[in-house]
Design an enzyme around this catalytic site. Structure first.
Site, short mmCIF file in Angstrom:
data_model
loop_
_atom_site.label_atom_id
_atom_site.label_comp_id
_atom_site.label_asym_id
_atom_site.label_seq_id
_atom_site.Cartn_x
_atom_site.Cartn_y
_atom_site.Cartn_z
N TYR A 36 0.82 -1.22 0.00
CA TYR A 36 0.00 0.00 0.00
C TYR A 36 0.85 1.27 0.00
O TYR A 36 0.36 2.35 -0.31
CB TYR A 36 -0.95 0.03 1.21
CG TYR A 36 -2.11 -0.94 1.11
CD1 TYR A 36 -2.19 -1.88 0.09
CD2 TYR A 36 -3.13 -0.91 2.04
CE1 TYR A 36 -3.24 -2.77 0.01
CE2 TYR A 36 -4.20 -1.80 1.96
CZ TYR A 36 -4.24 -2.73 0.94
OH TYR A 36 -5.29 -3.61 0.86
N LYS A 81 3.18 -15.45 2.02
CA LYS A 81 3.15 -16.18 0.75
C LYS A 81 4.61 -16.45 0.39
O LYS A 81 5.11 -16.08 -0.69
CB LYS A 81 2.42 -15.31 -0.30
CG LYS A 81 2.09 -15.99 -1.60
CD LYS A 81 0.99 -17.03 -1.51
CE LYS A 81 0.82 -17.73 -2.86
NZ LYS A 81 0.03 -18.97 -2.77
N ASP A 88 -5.75 -6.82 5.32
CA ASP A 88 -6.93 -6.10 4.88
C ASP A 88 -8.01 -7.11 4.47
O ASP A 88 -9.18 -7.03 4.89
CB ASP A 88 -6.54 -5.20 3.69
CG ASP A 88 -7.61 -4.18 3.35
OD1 ASP A 88 -8.68 -4.20 3.99
OD2 ASP A 88 -7.39 -3.38 2.42
N ASP A 95 -11.46 -8.67 6.91
CA ASP A 95 -12.86 -8.52 6.49
C ASP A 95 -13.55 -9.88 6.47
O ASP A 95 -14.72 -10.01 6.85
CB ASP A 95 -12.94 -7.88 5.10
CG ASP A 95 -13.12 -6.38 5.19
OD1 ASP A 95 -12.71 -5.80 6.21
OD2 ASP A 95 -13.68 -5.77 4.25
#
Ligand code: NAD
Length: 356
Positions: A140, A190, A246, A250
């Site tokens: 980000y 990952k 993020d 959620d």
């Protein structure tokens, strides 16, 4: 006496923060809390007022305060603004400005709301997990970024970058939280594909040596997404990067059935925090007195616990929320047949009454 900056923001932000302020006022008057409130602008309403989604004044006052309570930012009114002027830039800006690198997002299923989850009761009942998301680094914020013309076509780029120290500090945050819970950290990455994640994994292993009482495990993010919906109760604390956090948080939020119930904290290294509900400004229901204020009220509880060292008052708020849910009162988003549906204002009043 602590000083807290109130940033209602946009959409339902003003309505839900007003309910949290009622709770704060009561705790000040009847329980000697000693919280001094100052109000400021952020997001679209700040743009309307000052031409910037993050006015300099907001940053200055934020730095003079002990914590921030934020509603939510954004809405269609500001969607066509230039990138740097959009409400969401205000939010990313204040997180970066205050170095709020550690984002705590609990996913707790209230037993009274077990039916609100789309998952089977036995999969989610008793769920209590904490996602610790790195908030001011990773893809980000990484450079280079942007869209340019290359070989005659548009070419978009973002960069997933983490330094060793950025990984270590979010690691310490997660391990310290786990020490106060079930003492298990699952680090999500990952590392089978991305070099930045290889480093993430190595540094998590190094940090774990300082916390011999906490068990560390690793999981690839694709598997973590699957496990979150298959068997979410296997997790205690999950720690992960900005982008993965993020998305996973959620997903975890929805296990609990309502986005309107979940608070969050974003902390810096001094435990200065910005506290906010995890949901957005919900423009579709703004101004209708139907938004659920409980995530915002529970954000005050997190503030008292994590930044202001007033855990007994945090417990009072949590107990009041449980009591009101036990009595069958629900805002529309968490209601089922037979519940007593109340509006935003009334839910705020019920929590105040329950604390009293
Ligand atoms: P949203 O979270 O605002 O809304 C998603 C859905 O959940 C909507 O149907 C909404 O009505 C409902 N909802 C959300 N909060 C609720 C509450 N307290 N009570 C009852 N129902 C609630 O997400 P979105 O629709 O994707 O985004 C709307 C705006 O919010 C956008 O501008 C987005 O950029 C912004 N946003 C802001 C934040 C933030 O301020 N932290 C976070 C996410 C989205």
């Amino acid at each position: 006496m602590s000083k807290v900056l109130i940033l209602p923001g946009d959409g339902i932000g003003k309505e839900i923060v007003a309910q949290a302020v009622k709770v704060i006022d009561l705790l000040n008057t009847n329980h000697g809390m000693g919280m001094n409130l100052v109000e400021g602008f952020i997001g679209g309403s700040a743009y309307d007022e000052t031409g910037s989604p993050l006015p300099e004044d907001t940053i200055v006052v934020a730095k003079e305060c002990d914590s921030i309570l934020l509603g939510a930012v954004g809405g269609p009114k500001w969607d066509s603004l230039e990138w740097d002027l959009r409400p969401e830039r205000g939010l990313l800006g204040i997180r970066a400005e205050l170095d709020l690198f550690s984002n705590l997002r609990p996913a707790i299923l209230y037993p009274q709301l077990a039916n609100a989850s789309t998952l089977k009761n036995e999969v989610v009942s008793g769920l209590d997990l904490m996602i610790v998301r790195e908030l001011v680094g990773g893809i980000y914020f990484g450079q280079p970024r942007g869209v340019e013309i290359k070989d005659g076509e548009r070419f978009g780029v973002n960069s997933a970058t983490y330094s060793e120290s950025e990984i270590a500090r979010i690691g310490h945050s997660a391990f310290q939280i786990a020490q106060k819970r079930d003492k298990r950290v699952c680090s999500v990455d990952k590392a089978n594909v991305l070099e930045v994640c290889e480093l993430w994994r190595e540094v998590m292993e190094e940090v774990s040596k300082d916390y011999p009482d906490v068990e560390l495990s690793h999981m690839y993010v694709d598997n973590a997404a699957m496990q979150l919906v298959r068997a979410p109760k296997q997790f205690d604390v999950m720690v992960t990067s900005n982008l993965f956090g993020d998305i996973l948080s959620d997903c975890a939020a929805m296990l609990t059935g309502s986005i309107g119930m979940l608070p969050s904290a974003s902390l810096n290294k001094n435990n200065y925090g910005m506290y906010e509900p995890i949901h957005g400004s919900a423009p579709d229901i703004a101004g209708k007195d139907i938004a659920n204020p409980l995530a915002t009220i529970l954000s005050v509880s997190m503030m008292l616990r994590y930044s202001l060292n007033q855990a007994p008052l945090a417990e009072k708020i949590n107990a009041a929320v449980n009591e009101v849910l036990d009595q069958g009162y629900r805002t529309k988003d968490i209601s089922a047949a037979g519940d007593r549906i109340v509006g935003t204002e009334e839910m705020g009043n019920l929590i105040v009454d329950a604390i009293e």
